[in-house]
Write an enzyme that holds these catalytic residues in place. Structure first.
Site, PDB file in Angstrom:
ATOM      1  N   ARG A 158       0.825  -1.216   0.000  1.00 30.97           N
ATOM      2  CA  ARG A 158       0.000   0.000   0.000  1.00 30.97           C
ATOM      3  C   ARG A 158       0.857   1.263   0.000  1.00 30.97           C
ATOM      4  O   ARG A 158       0.366   2.342  -0.230  1.00 30.97           O
ATOM      5  CB  ARG A 158      -0.977  -0.037   1.190  1.00 30.97           C
ATOM      6  CG  ARG A 158      -2.110  -1.025   0.962  1.00 30.97           C
ATOM      7  CD  ARG A 158      -2.878  -1.322   2.227  1.00 30.97           C
ATOM      8  NE  ARG A 158      -2.086  -2.122   3.151  1.00 30.97           N
ATOM      9  CZ  ARG A 158      -2.499  -2.518   4.363  1.00 30.97           C
ATOM     10  NH1 ARG A 158      -3.690  -2.170   4.779  1.00 30.97           N
ATOM     11  NH2 ARG A 158      -1.727  -3.261   5.128  1.00 30.97           N
ATOM     12  N   GLN A 159       2.167   1.094   0.234  1.00 30.17           N
ATOM     13  CA  GLN A 159       3.086   2.242   0.128  1.00 30.17           C
ATOM     14  C   GLN A 159       3.734   2.181  -1.254  1.00 30.17           C
ATOM     15  O   GLN A 159       4.921   1.915  -1.397  1.00 30.17           O
ATOM     16  CB  GLN A 159       4.142   2.176   1.226  1.00 30.17           C
ATOM     17  CG  GLN A 159       3.546   2.314   2.626  1.00 30.17           C
ATOM     18  CD  GLN A 159       4.620   2.315   3.700  1.00 30.17           C
ATOM     19  OE1 GLN A 159       5.674   2.925   3.544  1.00 30.17           O
ATOM     20  NE2 GLN A 159       4.357   1.620   4.796  1.00 30.17           N
ATOM     21  N   LYS A 181     -14.409   6.405  -0.302  1.00 35.74           N
ATOM     22  CA  LYS A 181     -13.814   6.304   1.040  1.00 35.74           C
ATOM     23  C   LYS A 181     -12.724   7.352   1.239  1.00 35.74           C
ATOM     24  O   LYS A 181     -11.939   7.614   0.351  1.00 35.74           O
ATOM     25  CB  LYS A 181     -13.193   4.906   1.189  1.00 35.74           C
ATOM     26  CG  LYS A 181     -12.353   4.716   2.441  1.00 35.74           C
ATOM     27  CD  LYS A 181     -11.860   3.274   2.571  1.00 35.74           C
ATOM     28  CE  LYS A 181     -10.395   3.138   2.243  1.00 35.74           C
ATOM     29  NZ  LYS A 181      -9.861   1.787   2.423  1.00 35.74           N
ATOM     30  N   ARG A 187      -9.602   8.013   3.957  1.00 27.71           N
ATOM     31  CA  ARG A 187      -8.932   7.478   5.148  1.00 27.71           C
ATOM     32  C   ARG A 187      -8.501   8.638   6.032  1.00 27.71           C
ATOM     33  O   ARG A 187      -7.758   9.516   5.607  1.00 27.71           O
ATOM     34  CB  ARG A 187      -7.737   6.606   4.729  1.00 27.71           C
ATOM     35  CG  ARG A 187      -7.057   5.955   5.922  1.00 27.71           C
ATOM     36  CD  ARG A 187      -6.129   4.816   5.527  1.00 27.71           C
ATOM     37  NE  ARG A 187      -6.824   3.594   5.159  1.00 27.71           N
ATOM     38  CZ  ARG A 187      -7.399   2.769   6.024  1.00 27.71           C
ATOM     39  NH1 ARG A 187      -7.391   3.038   7.314  1.00 27.71           N
ATOM     40  NH2 ARG A 187      -8.001   1.675   5.590  1.00 27.71           N
ATOM     41  N   ASP A 208     -12.733  -6.448  -1.720  1.00 27.79           N
ATOM     42  CA  ASP A 208     -11.511  -5.652  -1.513  1.00 27.79           C
ATOM     43  C   ASP A 208     -10.328  -6.613  -1.549  1.00 27.79           C
ATOM     44  O   ASP A 208     -10.507  -7.833  -1.500  1.00 27.79           O
ATOM     45  CB  ASP A 208     -11.581  -4.926  -0.165  1.00 27.79           C
ATOM     46  CG  ASP A 208     -10.746  -3.658  -0.149  1.00 27.79           C
ATOM     47  OD1 ASP A 208      -9.960  -3.433  -1.083  1.00 27.79           O
ATOM     48  OD2 ASP A 208     -10.871  -2.877   0.827  1.00 27.79           O
ATOM     49  N   GLY A 254     -12.069  -1.796   9.224  1.00 29.68           N
ATOM     50  CA  GLY A 254     -12.810  -0.525   9.151  1.00 29.68           C
ATOM     51  C   GLY A 254     -13.483  -0.309   7.800  1.00 29.68           C
ATOM     52  O   GLY A 254     -14.650   0.082   7.727  1.00 29.68           O
TER      53      GLY A 254
HETATM   54  C1  R5P Z   1      -6.560  -0.060   0.856  1.00 30.65           C
HETATM   55  O1  R5P Z   1      -6.212   0.582  -0.114  1.00 30.65           O
HETATM   56  C2  R5P Z   1      -6.866  -1.524   0.802  1.00 30.65           C
HETATM   57  O2  R5P Z   1      -7.328  -1.908  -0.458  1.00 30.65           O
HETATM   58  C3  R5P Z   1      -7.901  -1.885   1.859  1.00 30.65           C
HETATM   59  O3  R5P Z   1      -9.100  -1.181   1.591  1.00 30.65           O
HETATM   60  C4  R5P Z   1      -7.417  -1.517   3.244  1.00 30.65           C
HETATM   61  O4  R5P Z   1      -6.143  -2.021   3.471  1.00 30.65           O
HETATM   62  C5  R5P Z   1      -8.368  -2.058   4.283  1.00 30.65           C
HETATM   63  O5  R5P Z   1      -7.910  -1.648   5.533  1.00 30.65           O
HETATM   64  P1  R5P Z   1      -8.828  -1.689   6.804  1.00 30.65           P
HETATM   65  O6  R5P Z   1      -9.385  -3.090   6.924  1.00 30.65           O
HETATM   66  O7  R5P Z   1      -7.925  -1.314   7.925  1.00 30.65           O
HETATM   67  O8  R5P Z   1      -9.908  -0.658   6.620  1.00 30.65           O
END
Ligand code: R5P
Length: 300
Positions: free
Chosen positions: A92-93, A189, A191, A215, A222
């Site tokens: 994700r980075q 969404k 963050r 996803d 979350g």
């Molecule tokens: C983010 O870009 C990923 O695709 C997921 O949406 C994210 O890692 C989900 O994280 P969490 O379960 O903490 O909301």
């Protein structure tokens, strides 16, 4: 030959079984100060080696372990070393979100190659841009057909919609929707921090429908739980979720348990506690045969 790191021994063993190759013997232990020691107990000179690892839990430790095993394999004069990651950490980075931030997914690529990796097989990378971070062949394998097939056994497709819980999930969600032949809906969404997300609106219609939230990663839960609540408020009848990688950090499972999500379908790319694996709201889909077959055929 196949070697497995110590991150996910069961999956490593199952992959080797499906590939029909006995796992290579190696000695892994920690020195009292926490340093990792590796010894390859097989003759590897001139051999094509696959090294399996999952960086879902303790990514820093298992990344270091991977690098050290790679170094041992390289120094043993292996002909090729293919790293097989069921979960690629730091994915994700993959870009600089703001000045002063790293691109850690690229750093990880550089580390793997300089330690000796000559190919990478990776399951469901968070972003395809990671493929371009490597100057060695990268084979990006997806578990989505397995997840889609399982969803097909659970829902009546007549009244189902696939929902992508954020912009990043659009591609995956739209592939799911296309394959299932059902409409697509999307949530916007934002963050706030690594534990908190805010969701704004939904494009598409879920009223009276069964929703499949899709996803790539469930970390704190979350994203999925907030998206499920929005779908419920907008009149969804049933809510299922699918993700490739279930990290289930901290109280993620409790959040899912207390949410409108009926079931979460997730692969075993990351090791899971008995509590998670046997939870009535969790269905585990094994990727052992998928990765084992890829190795066996050596075709991507
Ligand atoms: C983010 O870009 C990923 O695709 C997921 O949406 C994210 O890692 C989900 O994280 P969490 O379960 O903490 O909301």
């Amino acid at each position: 030959m196949i070697f497995s790191g110590s991150s996910h021994p069961i999956l490593g063993y199952e992959i080797a079984e499906h590939a029909n190759i006995v796992l290579g013997k190696r000695n892994l232990h920690l020195f009292p100060d926490g340093e990792i020691f590796v010894e390859i107990l097989e003759h590897i000179q001139g051999r094509d080696i696959f090294l399996f690892q999952s960086l879902g839990e303790n990514p820093n430790f298992y990344l270091m372990e991977t690098l050290i095993i790679l170094d041992a394999l390289k120094r043993g004069a292996a002909a090729s070393i293919t790293v097989v990651f069921s979960y690629y950490a730091y994915a994700r980075q993959d870009r600089m979100n703001k000045p002063g931030t790293p691109i850690t997914a690229k750093l990880l690529a550089d580390l793997l190659v300089s330690a000796g990796a000559t190919q990478l097989i990776a399951l469901d990378l968070h972003s395809e841009s990671i493929e371009g971070f490597f100057d060695i062949p990268v084979y990006h394998i997806t578990s989505y057909p397995l997840l889609i097939r399982y969803c097909e056994t659970l829902v009546s497709l007549k009244n189902t919609a696939v929902v992508g819980p954020d912009k990043g999930a659009v591609k995956v969600a739209s592939a799911f929707a296309k394959k299932l032949g059902v409409p697509l809906a999307l949530i916007d969404k934002e963050r706030i921090d690594s534990f908190k997300v805010e969701m704004k609106m939904l494009i598409g219609d879920v009223r009276g429908k069964t929703v499949i939230l899709t996803d790539d990663i469930c970390s704190t839960g979350g994203t999925l739980v907030t998206a499920a609540k929005i779908c419920e408020e907008l009149g969804a009848k049933r809510i299922l979720a699918t993700v490739s990688h279930g990290l289930f950090i901290e109280d993620a499972l409790d959040k899912i348990e207390n949410s409108p999500i009926e079931l979460i379908i997730v692969t075993n790319s990351v090791p899971m506690s008995e509590k998670i694996a046997n939870h009535p709201k969790v269905r585990l889909i094994s990727v052992a045969s998928l990765l084992g077959e890829v190795i066996k055929k050596n075709k991507y």
